[in-house]
Enzyme design. Structure first.
Site, PDB file in Angstrom:
ATOM      1  N   ASP A 193     -10.859   2.148  -3.178  1.00 55.15           N
ATOM      2  CA  ASP A 193     -11.455   1.906  -1.862  1.00 55.15           C
ATOM      3  C   ASP A 193     -12.972   2.005  -1.943  1.00 55.15           C
ATOM      4  OD1 ASP A 193      -9.212   1.327  -0.497  1.00 55.15           O
ATOM      5  OD2 ASP A 193      -9.082   3.203   0.621  1.00 55.15           O
TER       6      ASP A 193
ATOM      7  N   ASP B 145       0.841  -1.205   0.000  1.00 54.62           N
ATOM      8  CA  ASP B 145       0.000   0.000   0.000  1.00 54.62           C
ATOM      9  C   ASP B 145       0.878   1.257   0.000  1.00 54.62           C
ATOM     10  OD1 ASP B 145      -2.244   1.587   0.167  1.00 54.62           O
ATOM     11  OD2 ASP B 145      -2.938   0.807   2.087  1.00 54.62           O
TER      12      ASP B 145
END
Ligand code: DGJ
Length: 777
Positions: free
Chosen positions: A546, A478
């Site tokens: 997301d 990430d």
């Protein structure tokens, strides 16, 4: 022969495309053709016919045969200061302190395979079908050389290009701009397709008309994507999904990118792509070279779908790590949206057990497993496991997860440091910041200085320890902030920062790839903020967004599909109402959207009813039976898409799957048909829809009109009956010829407030249906 030199022509060919340029009498290169395959007999007529003396142009050289006005000549690469006034691909401060350069043909070499870079990803070839040509240009005054490197990927219909600058002068030169590719074509009726957006709205497609001047798609955030993805399509006005002419460009790079389309007054359109020249400065000393990232180019005369198929083929065969080529990707359960930072071993194991029952294959523990990381304010940079949450450590958890029959994966954010962390206390100099300025924080964190080899070694060591101990099967890499306060003591000039950072990142990812080739790496940057070919060459799939609301995802996934194949799109089913949009959507639609790509789940199953759990099990079984198609099939977008409706289709080996999504229900809707693509004319096909049962609560109080007993939707009895009693939705089950299905299959009517029966298609807002079309013997 895919690359030939037939004096003075260079002819590069793929299965369906030709790319041609030639050496002019001045030794500059004229760009002649990039498009559908042409014949050798055409070569002599492809040049620009400068038969009249144009006004107001500069002649390159007045001697005989050399009075070529560079401004009026479509070029293959240009320099600066010799009469070409279109946007320059190069800006170099030469040894004589001028910015004038003049690169002309010097020599060329044709080689088998790829001319790979040691520092930057350039793609690979396992099928021995690629050829490369290196055309070396030399400045007319100095011993400075520019290699134009072209590779043809035959089956993909893709050509890659990059440039390498070499300084053989004693004096240093300073590069301010150097494009990976440039070429000129005729045209003043083009448009530019770009993917723009932001957090939770990645990949939104926009089409901008190109007029006089320069049109730029670029990034200056230090990373590639949210705001403007590096992929760009240049299209002839009117081009659509299945018809029209278009060129596609994408950069194998994860940092600041730049694509410019420059339309000049003589009807020449210049295209270039490379590292963003803004704030870029790179001195090249004697005998040093500078390599640009690689650009991927393709062309289609059958609309965007064909262009995407070229790009997809290239990525699946020549870009993603070869050990994952054609390999079916596992179905994931990820802990993030279910628990965020609030978990312990018991909660995780309960989730894992349920996941296993449902047929899920890989358990991923997301953020929060280390240091003081109980929220996003601290802990990044540290790697000590939080034993309060995980009483048997990661090793204990990993082995319990494996005992359940699941694979185990872990989240890392290796490029970051929180000022509140053990690492920051020990090594504040590892963070990117500038002496005398307060560093700007993003999600309470700073970047680690990947230009510093010691930082790279630290990350590699810490990650290796965890990987070795827990024997990870999967890593989620990430990255959650843009770059600011750009400074490193490890670069001689600060204009080198951004690119050196990228080289540092690729260096770590390359080491990891080499040391742990079996680990599936999924990259992520707050969702799709680094959705690019650079990252795909290390990890074959990317967390798309997301935002897992299926209605938002429809346009996000469709946008990404212009450049990236389904095998790279990681899509999860989450709870409703959705945490980003508060939208309530049917479980079927959440699955029907997520199934087009790499499927996963990101929720706590305890909030689901028995009916929903059963439905998820059915969904997973269906996904497994068609996984190869859903990850590796040919993906089609539809011209018919509208603000109310969208369709996806994927096809492979005589099986076709169509997703039909209703964004908003229209009153008294039109009669509808679906036009299936890519079928064989005289073949017979069976078309079947899924049986998507509905619970009574779909109808609320209206149900009392349909049932003999009166039920109040606010009462417990209604909820109880709703749990057990399901209503059928209309299904389709027909056999028809390829022609008939491609012409349009007429669907059953939608519900329109008159009555319910099991032959009425009930879609409503956010409804959807999946159709499977197979050859029927
Ligand atoms: C951002 C990612 O996009 C999410 O999926 C999740 O991993 C969080 N970071 C964790 O902090």
């Amino acid at each position: 022969m895919m690359i030939r030199y037939k004096e003075p022509f260079f002819i590069l060919e793929t299965k369906d495309l030709s790319y041609v340029f030639k050496i002019l009498s001045t030794n500059h290169l004229e760009h002649l053709h990039f498009g559908a395959k042409i014949l050798d007999s055409d070569l002599n007529q492809l040049h620009t016919k400068l038969t009249a003396k144009a006004r107001g142009v500069i002649d390159y050289d007045n001697s005989e045969n050399k009075d070529i006005p560079l401004d009026l000549t479509p070029l293959e690469y240009s320099s600066f200061g010799k009469g070409d006034f279109k946007l320059a691909p190069l800006e170099i401060k030469m040894p004589d302190s001028t910015f004038v350069s003049d690169f002309v043909y010097h020599k060329h070499e044709i080689i088998e395979g790829i001319y790979a870079s040691k520092e930057l990803p350039t793609g690979y070839d396992d099928e021995s079908q690629t050829k490369t040509i290196i055309v070396t240009l030399k400045d007319t005054k100095f011993n400075i050389y520019l290699d134009l490197v072209y590779t043809t990927f035959f089956e993909s219909n893709v050509i890659t290009r990059r440039t390498i600058l070499r300084n053989e002068e004693k004096h240093s030169i300073s590069i301010r701009k150097i494009m990976s590719m440039m070429f000129d074509l005729y045209g003043n009726d083009y448009e530019m397709l770009t993917l723009d957006g932001g957090a939770i709205k990645e990949g939104q497609k926009h089409i901008t008309p190109v007029s006089y001047g320069t049109y730029i798609n670029s990034s200056m955030t230090g990373i590639s994507s949210y705001k403007h993805n590096p992929g760009v399509i240049l299209l002839k006005k009117g081009t659509h999904e299945d018809y029209g002419m278009c060129y596609g460009f994408n950069l194998i790079y994860s940092g600041n990118h730049y694509t410019a389309i420059d339309q000049s007054s003589h009807g020449i359109l210049r295209v270039m792509q490379g590292i963003n020249p803004s704030c870029f400065e790179w001195d090249l000393h004697q005998n040093e070279t500078f390599e640009t990232p690689t650009t991927v180019l393709t062309f289609s005369d059958k609309g965007f779908n064909q262009l995407s198929h070229h790009m997809h083929h290239f990525i699946n065969h020549h870009m993603i790590p070869r050990q994952f080529k054609n390999v079916e990707r596992p179905i994931v359960i990820n802990s993030w949206e279910g628990f965020y930072f609030d978990f312990n071993e018991r909660k995780l194991l309960t989730l894992a057990k349920k996941a296993k029952d449902l047929g899920i294959e890989l358990f991923v523990l997301d953020d929060g497993w280390f240091s003081t990381r109980n929220n996003d304010q601290s802990g990044l940079g540290d790697y000590d496991v939080n034993l309060k949450k995980l009483k048997h450590g990661l090793v204990g958890l990993a082995s319990k997860i494996r005992n359940l029959g699941l694979k185990f994966g872990l989240w890392f954010e290796p490029e970051m440091i929180n000022p509140v962390s053990k690492l920051y206390d020990k090594r504040p100099e590892y963070a990117v910041k500038i002496e005398g300025r307060n560093p700007s924080l993003g999600r309470n964190q700073l970047l680690l200085d990947l230009c510093n080899p010691e930082v790279r070694a630290y990350i590699m060591n810490e990650m290796s320890k965890i990987i070795d101990e827990t024997k990870l099967d999967y890593i989620k890499w990430d990255m959650n902030r843009y770059m600011t306060d750009m400074f490193s003591a490890y670069v001689p000039q600060q204009g080198m920062f951004y690119h050196t950072y990228m080289l540092g990142l690729y260096n770590i990812l390359g080491q990891l790839r080499k040391k742990y080739p079996h680990i599936l790496i999924e990259t992520c940057a707050s969702g799709g903020n680094r959705f690019d070919l650079g990252m795909l060459s290390f990890g074959p799939q990317i967390w798309t967004s997301d935002n897992t609301d299926p209605i938002s995802r429809l346009s996000i996934q469709k946008g990404m599909s212009y450049f990236y194949p389904l095998s790279t799109l990681s899509n999860h089913v989450s709870l409703s109402p959705h945490e980003q949009t508060l939208r309530k959507t049917p479980l079927h639609t959440r699955f029907n959207v997520a199934m087009f790509g790499v499927l996963g789940y990101e929720l706590d199953f305890k909030y689901l009813s028995a009916f929903e759990i059963k439905t998820i099990k059915e969904h997973i079984n269906l996904y497994k039976s068609y996984r190869k198609i859903l990850q590796y099939g040919k993906f089609y977008r539809f011209n018919e898409d509208s603000p109310y409706q969208m369709m996806y289709q994927v096809s492979k080996d005589n099986v076709h799957i169509l997703g039909n999504y209703q964004i908003l229900a229209l009153p008294n809707p039109n009669l509808e048909q679906v036009r299936i693509k890519n079928l064989k004319d005289n073949e017979m096909y069976a078309l079947k829809s899924m049986n998507q049962k509905m619970t009574l609560d779909k109808f609320g109080h209206l149900i009392s009109h349909a049932l003999p007993i009166k039920l109040n939707p606010n009462k417990a009895l209604f909820r109880l009956i709703s749990r057990f009693k399901q209503l059928d939705n209309a299904t389709e089950d027909v056999v028809l010829s390829g022609q008939a299905l491609m012409h349009g299959y007429k669907l059953k009517q939608q519900f329109m407030g008159t009555y319910y029966n099991d032959q009425t298609r009930i879609m409503g807002d956010f409804g959807s249906q999946i159709y499977i079309i197979k050859e029927s013997s």
